[in-house]
Scaffold this active site. Structure first.
Site, mmCIF file in Angstrom:
data_model
loop_
_atom_site.group_PDB
_atom_site.id
_atom_site.type_symbol
_atom_site.label_atom_id
_atom_site.label_comp_id
_atom_site.label_asym_id
_atom_site.label_seq_id
_atom_site.Cartn_x
_atom_site.Cartn_y
_atom_site.Cartn_z
ATOM 1 N N THR A 18 0.706 -1.163 -0.039
ATOM 2 C CA THR A 18 -0.034 0.109 0.025
ATOM 3 C C THR A 18 0.649 1.333 -0.043
ATOM 4 O OG1 THR A 18 -1.646 -0.958 1.093
ATOM 5 C CG2 THR A 18 -1.640 1.280 1.357
ATOM 6 N N VAL A 19 1.840 1.138 0.787
ATOM 7 C CA VAL A 19 2.622 2.540 1.095
ATOM 8 C C VAL A 19 3.657 2.639 0.142
ATOM 9 C CG1 VAL A 19 4.097 3.606 2.755
ATOM 10 C CG2 VAL A 19 2.071 2.588 3.544
ATOM 11 N N LYS A 109 5.963 2.603 12.648
ATOM 12 C CA LYS A 109 6.208 2.758 14.063
ATOM 13 C C LYS A 109 6.571 1.788 15.195
ATOM 14 C CE LYS A 109 1.877 2.043 12.235
ATOM 15 N NZ LYS A 109 1.319 2.432 10.736
ATOM 16 N N GLU A 136 8.486 10.872 9.429
ATOM 17 C CA GLU A 136 7.272 11.653 9.426
ATOM 18 C C GLU A 136 6.030 10.708 9.053
ATOM 19 O OE1 GLU A 136 6.832 15.172 9.786
ATOM 20 O OE2 GLU A 136 5.029 14.063 10.336
ATOM 21 N N VAL A 139 4.063 8.262 12.000
ATOM 22 C CA VAL A 139 2.634 8.935 12.713
ATOM 23 C C VAL A 139 1.796 9.754 12.055
ATOM 24 C CG1 VAL A 139 2.164 10.000 15.129
ATOM 25 C CG2 VAL A 139 4.120 8.618 14.814
ATOM 26 N N GLY A 193 -6.813 -0.122 2.231
ATOM 27 C CA GLY A 193 -5.375 0.179 2.594
ATOM 28 C C GLY A 193 -5.116 0.933 3.913
ATOM 29 N N GLU A 196 -3.297 -2.346 9.168
ATOM 30 C CA GLU A 196 -1.989 -3.174 9.144
ATOM 31 C C GLU A 196 -2.255 -4.402 8.215
ATOM 32 O OE1 GLU A 196 0.955 -1.608 10.492
ATOM 33 O OE2 GLU A 196 -0.366 -0.013 9.989
ATOM 34 N N LYS A 211 2.305 4.434 18.175
ATOM 35 C CA LYS A 211 2.508 5.845 17.567
ATOM 36 C C LYS A 211 2.576 7.131 18.823
ATOM 37 C CE LYS A 211 0.024 5.038 13.368
ATOM 38 N NZ LYS A 211 -1.380 4.941 12.915
#
Ligand code: NAP
Ligand code: HSE
Length: 335
Positions: A18-19, A109, A136, A139, A193, A196, A211
């Site tokens: 996803t990221v 995180k 960045e 969180v 998405g 986790e 976080k």
């Protein structure tokens, strides 16, 4: 006079889910704008995944894809972006990156809670070689709270950090307020998405707790490994609690808060709380996050925006990658 073209900044990207996938899309989409605005080009030199043989989207250059961590770490790159999650392989990548004097940008995180101070020590020891750690994306998704704590409020006496830090549970709570069923809302959060890889980390409050530990580390210098955070997630009675709160004109939010008393002791918790809808922490809808930072001099500063999802998180990763630009190039952005 035409600007002299600088060599590309090389990125080694761990994770194309996803990221990571959203970051590849963003770099592609913004390619011309970044060149025009900042005179900067990026080249993704290696992409680490768990299974390189799996069918992938056409945007992924298969020649750059690997499932060999050692080969990934050998790639020549100015920036290593870690977006695989977990702590074992991610930890090995993080330590190797910093030991080699390279910049690490992470969205992880759980890793920062487990190893943040150790990674920061590695940065200090290898700073002269170029080691740096940016987080960045770990969180608040697209909400730039890390930058605010690390830079803007660095000189302030901070007294509290409060927020809604988990997009998945907030999405579920918002959907339940609209009459949707818990499992359908969770499935939708996973499809979008937000969740986790193991969604129990969202549901039981672990993700929000990780976080909060990272924010408390940045705000108060507390060790994220040892800070005690009383953590409750969404229990099976959450549907009844949402319904009861609605009858009472209130909404449930999973509130994370850390307060420092004048002696320096930090009290921290994550728990579902019934709030008046006008409360600053109640206004977040769906995958949004909100963070209120309280300080003696600046009062309460509220940051609110998209807290989960590929696009929001990729924007935070890109902001951190841009920190690797030399200062004169960055200052062109505001010239
Ligand atoms: P994801 O969709 O599950 O993607 C994980 C990616 O990492 C996949 O490409 C996977 O490979 C790869 N991977 C996983 N374990 C690996 C290993 N041991 N070795 C090599 N590659 C491995 O996860 P995500 O949602 O992108 O999340 C990634 C990280 O970002 C996590 O730390 C998460 O907490 C954090 N984050 C997520 C969000 C969000 O909204 N999703 C927001 C902020 C931060 P395959 O493709 O082969 O499976
Ligand atoms: N699973 C996380 C959430 C992703 O729902 O907030 C963003 O960190």
């Amino acid at each position: 006079m035409p600007r002299r073209e600088a060599p590309p900044i090389r990125i080694a990207l761990a994770g194309a889910g996803t990221v990571g996938g959203a970051l590849l899309d963003l770099l592609d989409r913004e390619r011309h704008a970044l060149l025009a605005r900042l005179g900067v080009r990026f080249e993704v030199v290696s992409v680490l995944v768990r299974d390189a043989a799996r069918p992938r989207s056409a945007r992924l250059d298969r020649a750059r894809l690997t499932d060999d961590v050692d080969a990934f770490l050998r790639a020549e790159a100015e920036v290593v972006v870690e977006a695989i999650g977990g702590t074992t392989v991610a930890g090995a990548i993080a330590r190797a990156t910093l030991l080699r004097g390279r910049r690490l940008v992470t969205a992880n995180k759980a890793l920062l809670r487990a190893e943040g101070p150790a990674l920061a020590s590695l940065v200090r020891a290898h700073e002269h070689l170029g080691a740096a750690l940016d987080l960045e994306a770990a969180v608040g998704g697209g909400v730039p709270v890390v930058r605010v704590l690390r830079d803007s409020l660095a000189g302030h006496g901070l007294t509290a950090v409060r927020g809604v830090l988990n997009g998945t549970t907030n999405y579920i709570l918002s959907q339940m307020e609209r009459g949707h069923e818990f499992h359908a809302a969770l499935a939708e959060a996973q499809r979008a998405g937000f969740a986790e890889a193991d969604p129990s980390r969202d549901l039981d409050g672990t993700d929000a707790s990780d976080k909060l530990a990272v924010l408390s580390w940045l705000a108060f210098g507390t060790d994220p490994r040892t800070l005690r955070i009383r953590t409750q997630g969404l229990a099976p009675d959450i549907g009844a609690r949402v319904a009861a709160a609605r009858l009472d004109g209130r909404v449930i939010r999973l509130v994370a808060q850390a307060e420092r008393d004048p002696d320096g002791h930090v009290r921290a918790s994550v728990a579902p709380v019934a709030l008046d809808p006008t409360h600053p922490l109640a206004r977040v809808q769906d995958e949004e996050n909100v963070i209120v930072v309280e300080s003696t001099s600046a009062g309460a500063i509220t940051l609110h925006g998209r807290g989960a999802g590929g696009d929001a998180t990729a924007s935070a990763l890109l902001a951190d990658i841009l920190r690797s630009l030399p200062h004169p190039a960055r200052s062109l952005a505001v010239a």
